[in-house]
Design an enzyme around this catalytic site. Structure first.
Site, PDB file in Angstrom:
ATOM      1  N   GLY A 418       0.813  -1.208   0.000  1.00 16.72           N
ATOM      2  CA  GLY A 418       0.000   0.000   0.000  1.00 16.72           C
ATOM      3  C   GLY A 418       0.848   1.260   0.000  1.00 16.72           C
ATOM      4  O   GLY A 418       2.027   1.258  -0.371  1.00 16.72           O
ATOM      5  N   SER A 419       0.259   2.335   0.465  1.00 14.89           N
ATOM      6  CA  SER A 419       0.866   3.656   0.283  1.00 14.89           C
ATOM      7  C   SER A 419       2.114   3.908   1.111  1.00 14.89           C
ATOM      8  O   SER A 419       2.813   4.896   0.866  1.00 14.89           O
ATOM      9  CB  SER A 419      -0.181   4.744   0.595  1.00 14.89           C
ATOM     10  OG  SER A 419      -1.211   4.703  -0.365  1.00 14.89           O
ATOM     11  N   THR A 420       2.426   3.057   2.087  1.00 11.47           N
ATOM     12  CA  THR A 420       3.704   3.229   2.792  1.00 11.47           C
ATOM     13  C   THR A 420       4.858   3.098   1.796  1.00 11.47           C
ATOM     14  O   THR A 420       5.938   3.658   1.999  1.00 11.47           O
ATOM     15  CB  THR A 420       3.869   2.181   3.906  1.00 11.47           C
ATOM     16  OG1 THR A 420       3.727   0.861   3.354  1.00 11.47           O
ATOM     17  CG2 THR A 420       2.833   2.373   4.997  1.00 11.47           C
ATOM     18  N   PHE A 421       4.613   2.378   0.692  1.00  9.39           N
ATOM     19  CA  PHE A 421       5.658   2.145  -0.306  1.00  9.39           C
ATOM     20  C   PHE A 421       5.988   3.414  -1.099  1.00  9.39           C
ATOM     21  O   PHE A 421       7.024   3.490  -1.766  1.00  9.39           O
ATOM     22  CB  PHE A 421       5.207   1.038  -1.259  1.00  9.39           C
ATOM     23  CG  PHE A 421       6.309   0.440  -2.078  1.00  9.39           C
ATOM     24  CD1 PHE A 421       7.233  -0.432  -1.525  1.00  9.39           C
ATOM     25  CD2 PHE A 421       6.440   0.764  -3.432  1.00  9.39           C
ATOM     26  CE1 PHE A 421       8.252  -0.986  -2.282  1.00  9.39           C
ATOM     27  CE2 PHE A 421       7.459   0.218  -4.203  1.00  9.39           C
ATOM     28  CZ  PHE A 421       8.369  -0.668  -3.627  1.00  9.39           C
ATOM     29  N   LYS A 422       5.112   4.410  -1.017  1.00  8.90           N
ATOM     30  CA  LYS A 422       5.379   5.668  -1.730  1.00  8.90           C
ATOM     31  C   LYS A 422       6.666   6.330  -1.243  1.00  8.90           C
ATOM     32  O   LYS A 422       7.290   7.110  -1.966  1.00  8.90           O
ATOM     33  CB  LYS A 422       4.202   6.633  -1.550  1.00  8.90           C
ATOM     34  CG  LYS A 422       2.933   6.173  -2.258  1.00  8.90           C
ATOM     35  CD  LYS A 422       1.732   7.020  -1.854  1.00  8.90           C
ATOM     36  CE  LYS A 422       0.464   6.492  -2.514  1.00  8.90           C
ATOM     37  NZ  LYS A 422      -0.759   7.152  -2.018  1.00  8.90           N
TER      38      LYS A 422
END
Length: 675
Positions: A418-422
């Protein structure tokens, strides 16, 4: 002499030759039959010994050979059975059998190889005489046929020096897997009473401790049971009080047994695993084990089993009637078990586990400078103490049929991050120059697609922000911004940056973590998959422990620090995974996620502590524009001290609560204890 006389001589010689040949043939046949009888008798001897059929074996000896030692055939059978059972003989091999004819008997010699529960015994040479009487053969028994060197009054003594299982401690020396004296309910048979009273007392014990009357009666019927002996019935997970003991039904008594205990129960179950009795399969894999041993069945208990278990010492000796050793048959030196100290903070582990509320979720926290894991827990979980003490079929069935999978170690299971990977996409973009801190990008609406080639696929975002820079894109978790940036970078640049991390690597941990993967194939084959990957979805699959390892670059000026779980291990790093400046830009931009009232993690704001954080949601849905299942993530960092960082994941967060909602208590603990 005439021809007639010569013929008579020739005939006579022929007849004599025939007689001589017949006699010779008779003796040859007789010798062959004799040889066969000897071979068959010796074979019966070795076969019965190999099969431990001691009644059959002892029937091969003459009665006189037993009376010589003032004993009987039955007593010798009992002696063999007692001795061989006492040393736990599993298999016997008779080797190097030789038969030598003497004046009026045969001397049979052989060696034995005994596979016992304590180890292998290889004996000195045995010799036994075999004599013929009335067309049959019998052996002459002596005490030395039990073991060479034994005399009539000698016995076998087994002395063991047990190795108590090593204990597991947390980073502060607190025991999290220990050897513990449990209370054990038992029965003194002579105090049960008779007839109806006995049945009533057994029923009362059954009702109080949840043990069937059939089970109790089966244990009371064991061969060794006597009226005044304590017969164990059940080990208690929780101790009885003095008043409860005083109120026990007649015949019930309390003893003690030392077994494995996990003080933190469910909170450490997935990490530590549990111990259990060895199975036939375990013994097949490791013949040194015996059916009375306990071994690690899962988790760190299994990974470190050999070190934790050590090895008991044993001496098997022939001793005389005064107990003095005469000869040693087997000597194994004790191997001391090893205590293991983990990097885990048991208090943080307990707080994190409790905060998960039993819903499908996980929490991993580390010390980023060293990679030491402070927390690795997940929910739902199971009670490892029940597994040690003997879980009932009903209790196990509840676990096994739970669709939330209480036996699954979620911190080792792979998910789309999810968006933690951004954060990683941002760092790669900064390093490649495709993202800057000054660029402002105009984005209209809540959804976007590259062009008509994307068909019905759109990249969506939650917050409508007309002008977006990197900081806003991170704080507001803008999917469109990162999708556009990944396309500008292109697959070669983006994948080259990703390949500097640990994708495809097996982590050097005692628990298996499946390697992280970028995509199912070596290339994305589409702009949609490239864009999807940039904001943490697509085909990305990364375990929470691997995610935390990747995100360590933001706490170490761009260097990745590998995880470790055993204290005082050498720190292993991978340098220059991202640039130091890029790593610190991303980290500092995430402070507003907590400090700003508009930030998604403002509920964790502490004016006295600089905490950075990034939320994330990975949505799993069957098709575009439908409501899917969301997994919620929270990544958080201790910005100033860099003493801790963590990741919390909550499955199906619409029903089970978000990761951010589960973070408060453990973050407060970390801020107070890791300054």
């Amino acid at each position: 002499m005439g021809k007639q006389g010569n013929k008579k001589i020739i005939v006579g010689l022929a007849a004599a030759g025939i007689i001589i040949c017949s006699i010779a043939g008779y003796f040859i046949v007789k010798s062959q039959n004799e040889k066969k009888k000897v071979e068959n008798t010796v074979s019966k001897y070795t076969d019965s010994l190999t099969k431990q059929e001691f009644s059959t074996y002892n029937n091969l000896f003459s009665e006189e050979s037993f009376t010589k030692y003032d004993t009987t055939r039955d007593e010798v059978v009992q002696r063999y059975e007692t001795i061989f059972a006492g040393i736990g003989v599993k298999n016997i091999k008779v080797e190097d059998v030789a038969t030598k004819p003497k004046d009026d008997y045969y001397e049979i010699s052989y060696n034995l190889k005994l596979d016992t529960e304590f180890g292998e015994i290889i004996t000195e040479k045995y010799t036994v005489d075999m004599k013929k009487a009335d067309e049959t053969y019998s052996f002459t028994w002596t005490p030395a046929l039990i073991f060479p060197g034994m005399s009539a009054d000698d016995t076998i003594k087994v002395s063991t020096d047990e190795a108590a299982r090593g204990e597991i401690m947390d980073r502060n020396g607190i025991k999290i897997a220990e050897n513990y004296d449990y209370q054990q309910v038992g029965i003194t048979p002579g105090q049960l009473g008779e007839g109806a009273d006995k049945e009533q007392n057994i029923q009362a014990i059954s009702d109080k401790f949840g043990v069937s009357t059939d089970n109790i009666n089966e244990k009371l019927s064991q061969a060794w049971v006597q009226d005044d002996l304590f017969v164990p019935i059940k080990t208690l997970e929780n101790s009885l009080s003095v008043m409860e003991i005083a109120a026990l039904p007649s015949g019930a008594a309390i003893g003690n047994t030392n077994q494995r205990h996990y003080p933190y129960g469910e909170a450490t179950a997935h990490l530590l695993g549990y111990v259990g009795k060895v199975s036939a399969e375990d013994i097949e894999k490791n013949p040194e084990l015996s059916e009375n041993d306990s071994i690690g069945k899962s988790g760190l208990e299994a990974a470190f089993d050999e070190k934790l278990r050590g090895k008991r010492g044993v001496s098997i000796d022939i001793v005389d009637e005064k107990g003095q050793p005469q000869k040693t048959l087997l000597k194994i030196e004790k191997v001391e078990p090893t205590n293991i100290t983990l990097t885990i903070d048991s208090e943080a582990q307990k707080i994190a586990y409790d905060s998960l509320g039993g819903k499908p979720s996980t929490a991993v926290i580390s010390s980023p400078k060293t990679g030491e894991l402070l927390v690795a827990t997940g929910a739902p979980s199971y009670n490892p103490n029940k597994m040690v003490l003997g879980i009932s079929e009903e209790e196990y069935k509840v676990y096994a049929e739970d669709t939330n999978l209480p036996f699954m170690s979620r911190f080792a299971n792979r998910y789309a991050p999810g968006s933690t990977f951004k954060t990683i996409t941002a760092a790669i973009g900064l390093d490649s120059g495709h993202i800057t801190t000054t660029e402002e990008r105009s984005i209209d609406g809540l959804k976007w697609q590259k062009d008509d080639s994307w068909g019905g696929f759109w990249t969506t975002r939650v917050k409508e922000t007309p002008v977006v820079d990197l900081k806003k894109a991170l704080v507001y978790s803008d999917n469109i911004f990162f999708a556009q940036k990944s396309l500008e970078m292109g697959e070669d640049v983006f994948r080259s940056g990703l390949n500097k991390f640990i994708f495809g690597e097996e982590l050097d941990l005692p628990i298996y973590i499946e390697p992280a993967s970028i995509s199912n194939e070596e290339t994305f084959h589409s702009d949609i998959l490239l864009a999807d990957t940039a904001y943490g979805q697509g085909e990305l699959m990364i375990s929470p422990i691997a995610q935390l390892t990747m995100y360590s670059v933001f706490m170490n000026d761009g260097a990745l620090v590998y995880p470790q779980i055993v204290k005082d291990q050498e720190v292993k790093t991978k340098a220059d995974v991202v640039g130091a400046e890029s790593a610190n830009i991303v980290l500092n931009d995430l402070i507003d996620s907590v400090a700003s009232p508009e930030g998604y993690v403002y509920n964790l704001y502490n004016p006295d502590f600089a905490l950075a954080a990034k939320t994330g949601t990975a949505e799993i849905k069957e098709k575009q524009d439908t409501l899917g299942t969301e997994n919620s993530f929270l990544l958080f960092f201790d910005v100033n001290n860099r003493n801790f960082m963590g990741l919390i994941m909550s499955e199906n967060s619409r029903e089970n609560g978000t990761a951010t909602e589960k973070a408060s208590a453990v973050v407060q603990y970390l801020e107070a204890h890791y300054q």
